[in-house]
Write a protein that holds these residues in place. Structure first.
Motif, PDB file in Angstrom:
ATOM      1  N   THR A   1       0.809  -1.219   0.000  1.00  0.00           N
ATOM      2  CA  THR A   1       0.000   0.000   0.000  1.00  0.00           C
ATOM      3  C   THR A   1       0.841   1.267   0.000  1.00  0.00           C
ATOM      4  N   HIS A   2       1.931   1.253   0.757  1.00  0.00           N
ATOM      5  CA  HIS A   2       2.669   2.491   0.997  1.00  0.00           C
ATOM      6  C   HIS A   2       4.042   2.595   0.327  1.00  0.00           C
ATOM      7  N   PHE A   3       4.571   1.497  -0.214  1.00  0.00           N
ATOM      8  CA  PHE A   3       5.954   1.556  -0.684  1.00  0.00           C
ATOM      9  C   PHE A   3       6.180   0.988  -2.088  1.00  0.00           C
ATOM     10  N   LEU A   4       5.160   1.033  -2.918  1.00  0.00           N
ATOM     11  CA  LEU A   4       5.354   0.647  -4.316  1.00  0.00           C
ATOM     12  C   LEU A   4       5.247   1.843  -5.257  1.00  0.00           C
ATOM     13  N   ASP A   5       5.235   3.035  -4.696  1.00  0.00           N
ATOM     14  CA  ASP A   5       5.129   4.244  -5.511  1.00  0.00           C
ATOM     15  C   ASP A   5       6.384   5.096  -5.341  1.00  0.00           C
TER      16      ASP A   5
ATOM     17  N   ASP B   1       8.092   6.027  -2.792  1.00  0.00           N
ATOM     18  CA  ASP B   1       9.075   5.590  -1.800  1.00  0.00           C
ATOM     19  C   ASP B   1       9.629   4.204  -2.092  1.00  0.00           C
ATOM     20  N   PHE B   2       9.436   3.720  -3.293  1.00  0.00           N
ATOM     21  CA  PHE B   2       9.834   2.351  -3.645  1.00  0.00           C
ATOM     22  C   PHE B   2      11.348   2.157  -3.656  1.00  0.00           C
ATOM     23  N   GLN B   3      11.778   1.010  -3.143  1.00  0.00           N
ATOM     24  CA  GLN B   3      13.154   0.541  -3.264  1.00  0.00           C
ATOM     25  C   GLN B   3      13.101  -0.918  -3.707  1.00  0.00           C
ATOM     26  N   SER B   4      13.964  -1.299  -4.629  1.00  0.00           N
ATOM     27  CA  SER B   4      13.905  -2.666  -5.166  1.00  0.00           C
ATOM     28  C   SER B   4      14.113  -3.729  -4.087  1.00  0.00           C
ATOM     29  N   GLU B   5      14.818  -3.384  -3.022  1.00  0.00           N
ATOM     30  CA  GLU B   5      15.064  -4.364  -1.956  1.00  0.00           C
ATOM     31  C   GLU B   5      13.773  -4.811  -1.274  1.00  0.00           C
ATOM     32  N   TYR B   6      12.724  -3.971  -1.334  1.00  0.00           N
ATOM     33  CA  TYR B   6      11.454  -4.352  -0.712  1.00  0.00           C
ATOM     34  C   TYR B   6      10.890  -5.621  -1.333  1.00  0.00           C
ATOM     35  N   LEU B   7      11.122  -5.812  -2.624  1.00  0.00           N
ATOM     36  CA  LEU B   7      10.649  -7.022  -3.292  1.00  0.00           C
ATOM     37  C   LEU B   7      11.341  -8.250  -2.710  1.00  0.00           C
ATOM     38  N   LYS B   8      12.602  -8.108  -2.383  1.00  0.00           N
ATOM     39  CA  LYS B   8      13.366  -9.222  -1.808  1.00  0.00           C
ATOM     40  C   LYS B   8      12.877  -9.552  -0.399  1.00  0.00           C
ATOM     41  N   TRP B   9      12.403  -8.540   0.335  1.00  0.00           N
ATOM     42  CA  TRP B   9      11.836  -8.796   1.658  1.00  0.00           C
ATOM     43  C   TRP B   9      10.654  -9.750   1.545  1.00  0.00           C
ATOM     44  N   VAL B  10       9.825  -9.502   0.544  1.00  0.00           N
ATOM     45  CA  VAL B  10       8.634 -10.332   0.371  1.00  0.00           C
ATOM     46  C   VAL B  10       9.021 -11.733  -0.088  1.00  0.00           C
ATOM     47  N   VAL B  11       9.980 -11.831  -0.993  1.00  0.00           N
ATOM     48  CA  VAL B  11      10.471 -13.138  -1.428  1.00  0.00           C
ATOM     49  C   VAL B  11      10.976 -13.935  -0.227  1.00  0.00           C
ATOM     50  N   ALA B  12      11.653 -13.253   0.689  1.00  0.00           N
ATOM     51  CA  ALA B  12      12.255 -13.922   1.846  1.00  0.00           C
ATOM     52  C   ALA B  12      11.218 -14.524   2.787  1.00  0.00           C
ATOM     53  N   VAL B  13      10.010 -14.007   2.757  1.00  0.00           N
ATOM     54  CA  VAL B  13       8.951 -14.553   3.615  1.00  0.00           C
ATOM     55  C   VAL B  13       8.731 -16.034   3.323  1.00  0.00           C
ATOM     56  N   GLN B  14       8.980 -16.449   2.090  1.00  0.00           N
ATOM     57  CA  GLN B  14       8.795 -17.848   1.705  1.00  0.00           C
ATOM     58  C   GLN B  14       9.674 -18.801   2.499  1.00  0.00           C
ATOM     59  N   HIS B  15      10.747 -18.281   3.064  1.00  0.00           N
ATOM     60  CA  HIS B  15      11.695 -19.125   3.779  1.00  0.00           C
ATOM     61  C   HIS B  15      11.416 -19.185   5.275  1.00  0.00           C
TER      62      HIS B  15
ATOM     63  N   PHE C   1       0.762  -8.856  -3.974  1.00  0.00           N
ATOM     64  CA  PHE C   1       1.840  -7.868  -3.901  1.00  0.00           C
ATOM     65  C   PHE C   1       2.598  -7.811  -5.221  1.00  0.00           C
ATOM     66  N   PHE C   2       2.983  -8.972  -5.775  1.00  0.00           N
ATOM     67  CA  PHE C   2       3.794  -8.960  -6.996  1.00  0.00           C
ATOM     68  C   PHE C   2       2.980  -8.590  -8.220  1.00  0.00           C
ATOM     69  N   ALA C   3       1.683  -8.910  -8.222  1.00  0.00           N
ATOM     70  CA  ALA C   3       0.834  -8.452  -9.325  1.00  0.00           C
ATOM     71  C   ALA C   3       0.756  -6.930  -9.320  1.00  0.00           C
ATOM     72  N   THR C   4       0.648  -6.342  -8.121  1.00  0.00           N
ATOM     73  CA  THR C   4       0.616  -4.886  -7.987  1.00  0.00           C
ATOM     74  C   THR C   4       1.972  -4.285  -8.350  1.00  0.00           C
ATOM     75  N   ALA C   5       3.050  -4.944  -7.930  1.00  0.00           N
ATOM     76  CA  ALA C   5       4.396  -4.471  -8.260  1.00  0.00           C
ATOM     77  C   ALA C   5       4.630  -4.513  -9.772  1.00  0.00           C
ATOM     78  N   LEU C   6       4.079  -5.514 -10.435  1.00  0.00           N
ATOM     79  CA  LEU C   6       4.219  -5.589 -11.891  1.00  0.00           C
ATOM     80  C   LEU C   6       3.484  -4.444 -12.579  1.00  0.00           C
ATOM     81  N   ALA C   7       2.427  -3.949 -11.941  1.00  0.00           N
ATOM     82  CA  ALA C   7       1.688  -2.813 -12.492  1.00  0.00           C
ATOM     83  C   ALA C   7       2.393  -1.489 -12.207  1.00  0.00           C
ATOM     84  N   LYS C   8       3.065  -1.405 -11.068  1.00  0.00           N
ATOM     85  CA  LYS C   8       3.649  -0.126 -10.651  1.00  0.00           C
ATOM     86  C   LYS C   8       5.157  -0.029 -10.864  1.00  0.00           C
ATOM     87  N   GLN C   9       5.851  -1.155 -10.704  1.00  0.00           N
ATOM     88  CA  GLN C   9       7.313  -1.178 -10.823  1.00  0.00           C
ATOM     89  C   GLN C   9       7.707  -2.376 -11.687  1.00  0.00           C
TER      90      GLN C   9
END
Length: 239
Positions: free
Chosen positions: A149-153, A155-169, A186-194
Motif C-alpha cells: 500500500t505504501h511503498f510501491l510508488d 518511496d519504492f526501493q527494489s530491496e522491498y521485493l526481496k523482503w517479500v520473497v524472503a517470507v517464503q523461507h 503484492f507482486f501483481a501490484t508491483a508488476l503494475a507499478k514497478q
C-alpha cells in the motif's frame, strides 16, 4: 445467540445493523470463521458506525479496544476500523501489536488501513519488517499489505521485493495460504507499478510455483498492465 458468545459494549449497536442475507454472503467469504460468530454487517455501514462512535463515544471506544478478544467477527472488523481512525502513530502500533495476533481471517486483516501511516514512513517501514517476520499468518499478511500500500510508488526501493520473497523461507510458510495469496497480490501490484524490478523476480523464478503462477494470473487480470506485457508474463508461468 445471546449469552453464548462474549458480547462487547457495542454489541447492541452492531446487532441493529445485522443483515441475514449479508451474513450468508460473509460465511462464504470467510469460511474458516464459525457462522454463529458472524452477525452480517455490511462494511460501509460498519465504517459509518466506527466514525460515529469515535466522535461521540471515545471513552467507550477505548474500553472496547482494551477488551480483547472479541466474540464476534463483526466486532473484530469494528476493532480494525477503530484502529484505522486513531491519530497517534505510536498508539496505533501498540493497538496493532495487541490485535494482529488475534485475527483469524483475511477480511478483518485487510480492513485495517490507518490514514496516519502516510506521515510516518520510516517508522512504518521498521514495523512492516517486524510484522513480516512474525509467526502469525495474518500479522505477516498485514505487513506485506502495508508494504504494498505504501511503498510501491514514490518511496519504492527494489530491496522491498526481496523482503517479500524472503517470507517464503519462514517456518510454516507453505501452510499459510493467506500469506501466499498476499504475496501473489503484492507482486501483481508491483508488476503494475514497478514492472522492470518486479519482472526480474518473476524471470528469475524466485517465487515458489503456486505463488509465482498466482501472481501472473492476478497481473493478467489487471487493467494497469498492457496486453503485450501480459502475453510475456504468460510465457513465464511455471509448469
Amino acid at each position: 445467540m445471546k449469552g453464548l458468545i462474549k458480547e462487547s459494549v457495542f454489541f447492541a449497536d452492531l446487532l441493529c445493523l445485522a443483515d441475514s442475507d449479508y451474513k450468508k454472503f460473509t460465511c462464504n467469504l470467510v469460511p474458516n470463521v464459525a457462522s454463529e460468530k458472524i452477525l452480517g454487517i455490511r462494511i460501509p455501514m460498519l465504517r459509518k458506525l466506527a466514525k460515529q462512535l469515535c466522535k461521540e463515544r471515545p471513552k467507550m471506544v477505548a474500553v472496547f479496544l482494551g477488551d480483547l478478544p472479541h466474540g464476534y467477527y463483526d466486532e473484530n472488523n469494528l476493532h480494525g476500523l477503530f484502529i484505522s481512525e486513531q491519530k497517534d502513530f505510536q498508539q496505533i502500533i501498540l493497538l496493532l501489536d495487541q490485535f494482529l495476533p488475534l485475527i483469524d481471517n483475511w477480511a478483518t486483516c485487510d480492513i485495517i488501513s490507518p490514514k496516519i501511516f502516510k506521515k510516518h514512513r520510516s517508522d512504518l517501514l521498521l514495523n512492516i519488517q517486524r510484522w513480516m517476520l512474525a509467526e502469525h499468518e495474518y500479522t505477516i499478511r498485514f505487513g506485506i499489505e502495508m508494504l504494498m500500500t505504501h511503498f510501491l510508488d514514490e518511496d519504492f526501493q527494489s530491496e522491498y521485493l526481496k523482503w517479500v520473497v524472503a517470507v517464503q523461507h519462514e517456518p510454516h510458510y507453505h501452510e499459510a495460504y493467506y500469506v501466499k495469496m498476499m504475496i501473489a497480490w503484492f507482486f501483481a501490484t508491483a508488476l503494475a507499478k514497478q514492472y522492470k524490478h518486479a519482472l526480474q523476480i518473476i524471470e528469475q523464478g524466485l517465487l515458489e510455483s503456486w505463488t509465482h503462477n498466482k501472481a501472473i494470473q492476478k497481473a493478467k487480470e489487471s487493467r494497469r498492465i498492457s496486453d503485450e506485457r501480459k502475453h510475456y508474463l504468460q510465457s513465464l508461468k511455471k509448469s
